[in-house]
Scaffold this active site. Sequence first.
Site, PDB file in Angstrom:
ATOM      1  N   SER A  27      23.064   0.649  13.480  1.00 44.69           N
ATOM      2  CA  SER A  27      22.551   1.339  12.280  1.00 44.69           C
ATOM      3  C   SER A  27      22.973   2.805  12.279  1.00 44.69           C
ATOM      4  CB  SER A  27      21.014   1.285  12.254  1.00 44.69           C
ATOM      5  OG  SER A  27      20.572  -0.033  12.095  1.00 44.69           O
ATOM      6  N   ARG A 127      25.010 -13.421   1.019  1.00 45.50           N
ATOM      7  CA  ARG A 127      23.749 -12.670   1.148  1.00 45.50           C
ATOM      8  C   ARG A 127      23.337 -12.001  -0.171  1.00 45.50           C
ATOM      9  NH1 ARG A 127      23.722  -9.528   6.684  1.00 45.50           N
ATOM     10  NH2 ARG A 127      21.530  -9.342   6.120  1.00 45.50           N
ATOM     11  N   ASP A 320      15.260  -7.608  13.665  1.00 44.84           N
ATOM     12  CA  ASP A 320      16.503  -8.160  14.209  1.00 44.84           C
ATOM     13  C   ASP A 320      16.282  -8.880  15.546  1.00 44.84           C
ATOM     14  OD1 ASP A 320      17.963  -7.213  12.047  1.00 44.84           O
ATOM     15  OD2 ASP A 320      18.393  -5.301  13.018  1.00 44.84           O
TER      16      ASP A 320
HETATM   17  C1  S3P Z   1      19.445  -2.278   8.951  1.00 40.69           C
HETATM   18  C2  S3P Z   1      18.310  -2.729   8.309  1.00 40.69           C
HETATM   19  C3  S3P Z   1      17.763  -4.077   8.487  1.00 40.69           C
HETATM   20  C4  S3P Z   1      18.347  -4.766   9.711  1.00 40.69           C
HETATM   21  C5  S3P Z   1      19.827  -4.589   9.825  1.00 40.69           C
HETATM   22  C6  S3P Z   1      20.201  -3.122   9.907  1.00 40.69           C
HETATM   23  C7  S3P Z   1      19.917  -0.906   8.692  1.00 40.69           C
HETATM   24  O1  S3P Z   1      18.100  -4.862   7.345  1.00 40.69           O
HETATM   25  O2  S3P Z   1      18.025  -6.129   9.706  1.00 40.69           O
HETATM   26  O3  S3P Z   1      20.339  -5.244  10.981  1.00 40.69           O
HETATM   27  O4  S3P Z   1      20.787  -0.406   9.444  1.00 40.69           O
HETATM   28  O5  S3P Z   1      19.434  -0.286   7.740  1.00 40.69           O
HETATM   29  P1  S3P Z   1      17.157  -4.900   6.033  1.00 40.69           P
HETATM   30  O6  S3P Z   1      17.237  -3.577   5.361  1.00 40.69           O
HETATM   31  O7  S3P Z   1      17.753  -5.998   5.186  1.00 40.69           O
HETATM   32  O8  S3P Z   1      15.784  -5.225   6.516  1.00 40.69           O
END
Ligand code: S3P
Length: 436
Positions: A27, A127, A320
Amino acid sequence: MSQQSQHWVATAGQSLRGTLEIPGDKSVSHRSVMLAALADGVSTVDGFLEGEDTRATAAIFARLGVRIETPSPSRRIVHGVGVDGLKPADGPLDCGNAGTGMRLLAGLLAAQPFDSVLVGDESLSKRPMRRVTGPLAQMGAKIDTQDDGTPPLRIHGGQALAGIDYTLPVASAQVKSAVLLAGLYAQGETAVTEPHPTRDYTERMLSAFGVEIEFSPGHARLRGGQRLRATDIAVPADFSSAAFFLVAGSIVPGSELRLRAVGLNPRRTGLLQALRLMGADIREENPATHGGEPVADLVVRHAPLRGIEVPEALVPDMIDEFPALFVAAACAEGPTLVRGAAELRVKESDRLAAMATGLRTLGLRIDETPDGATIHPGALGGGTIESHGDHRIAMAFAVAAQRATGQVRVEDVANVATSFPGFDTLARGCGFGLLS
Ligand code: S3P
């Protein structure tokens, strides 16, 4: 970096021992390149994740006219072009497997004076994208999806955006971030409110780049028209990657692993709390701050686990980590109940279905519900597991195999390189039975 093969044959190995360096946070790595690209001046990123997802994001910015140097692995020097300096690309931009890349870029590119097309791999192409195109359209953006709301995203640039006050229907850091990035370019103020606080890296990093942004758990607000000032970013080790070794160390008798300087942002560490409720022995040592984020060495020792009802309030903080949690639950004493986790059905795969089917293949009883499952632990046998090309499903079953009596063949593991290049080498090095 090790080359990931197409399948693994995993079997119980030895007690797991050693000190492991976990790669950089996915992230934070995505956001570091995005914001550095938009900044005025040159930024350095240290600890950048050399995964396919984050490299795809860096490659996209190179195609949008940003010079990005790689002086050594996990380091990037980004020559920012300023908020108004991106150039149109000469064709579709490939986000690979990365939902984060695509959704954040949707917000950013919707505000540019030029058109863009975002595409992804087979998994990303299934998705849901309306969760971002909806609020962006409310701001004045024009983005076409397929009829069912999936990619490609055809973004029509040159729209004047206006700030909104948006309440997210689902807790999603990606949606929040897309709206905030578009908000940087919008007339007036943009505010977001979440049903449950999610990771706040976009907010923290915008602030580190000199943007005035007000944020607290569950809320963020910024004014459009601000510029970003280059800064240096230190990316912490990814808790979500560490998670597989926290579970492996907990379930394999005789294990003791030290995971060095892992990022412990409270919006990411729900699994740590869940594992501790299950009786795991995980200690935090050498606490420090790394690029503004709390980090510590995590020392995990084998411990008998007991099943729990996973507190629903923890779900967004471990969103996650459910593939890893399911494996811990499979090896516990007594059932584990997961609820309020319907989002797992729209991740890189339908993770509730993929974990339930895989654990059933290994001999367990799993009761699946629309938003969760009950995992009934038991002895794990062998079998062939479909990972559905989902990196975290593949790694979860490599971990489960360390407690199996038979051979576990995990299909379609190439995508492990999206988030955790070198997982197999690191795993074998600390004692996993894992053949490629
Ligand atoms: C993420 C947010 C999450 C997470 C993803 C990374 C991010 O997704 O599952 O692996 O970096 O902002 P969602 O925003 O769909 O919950």
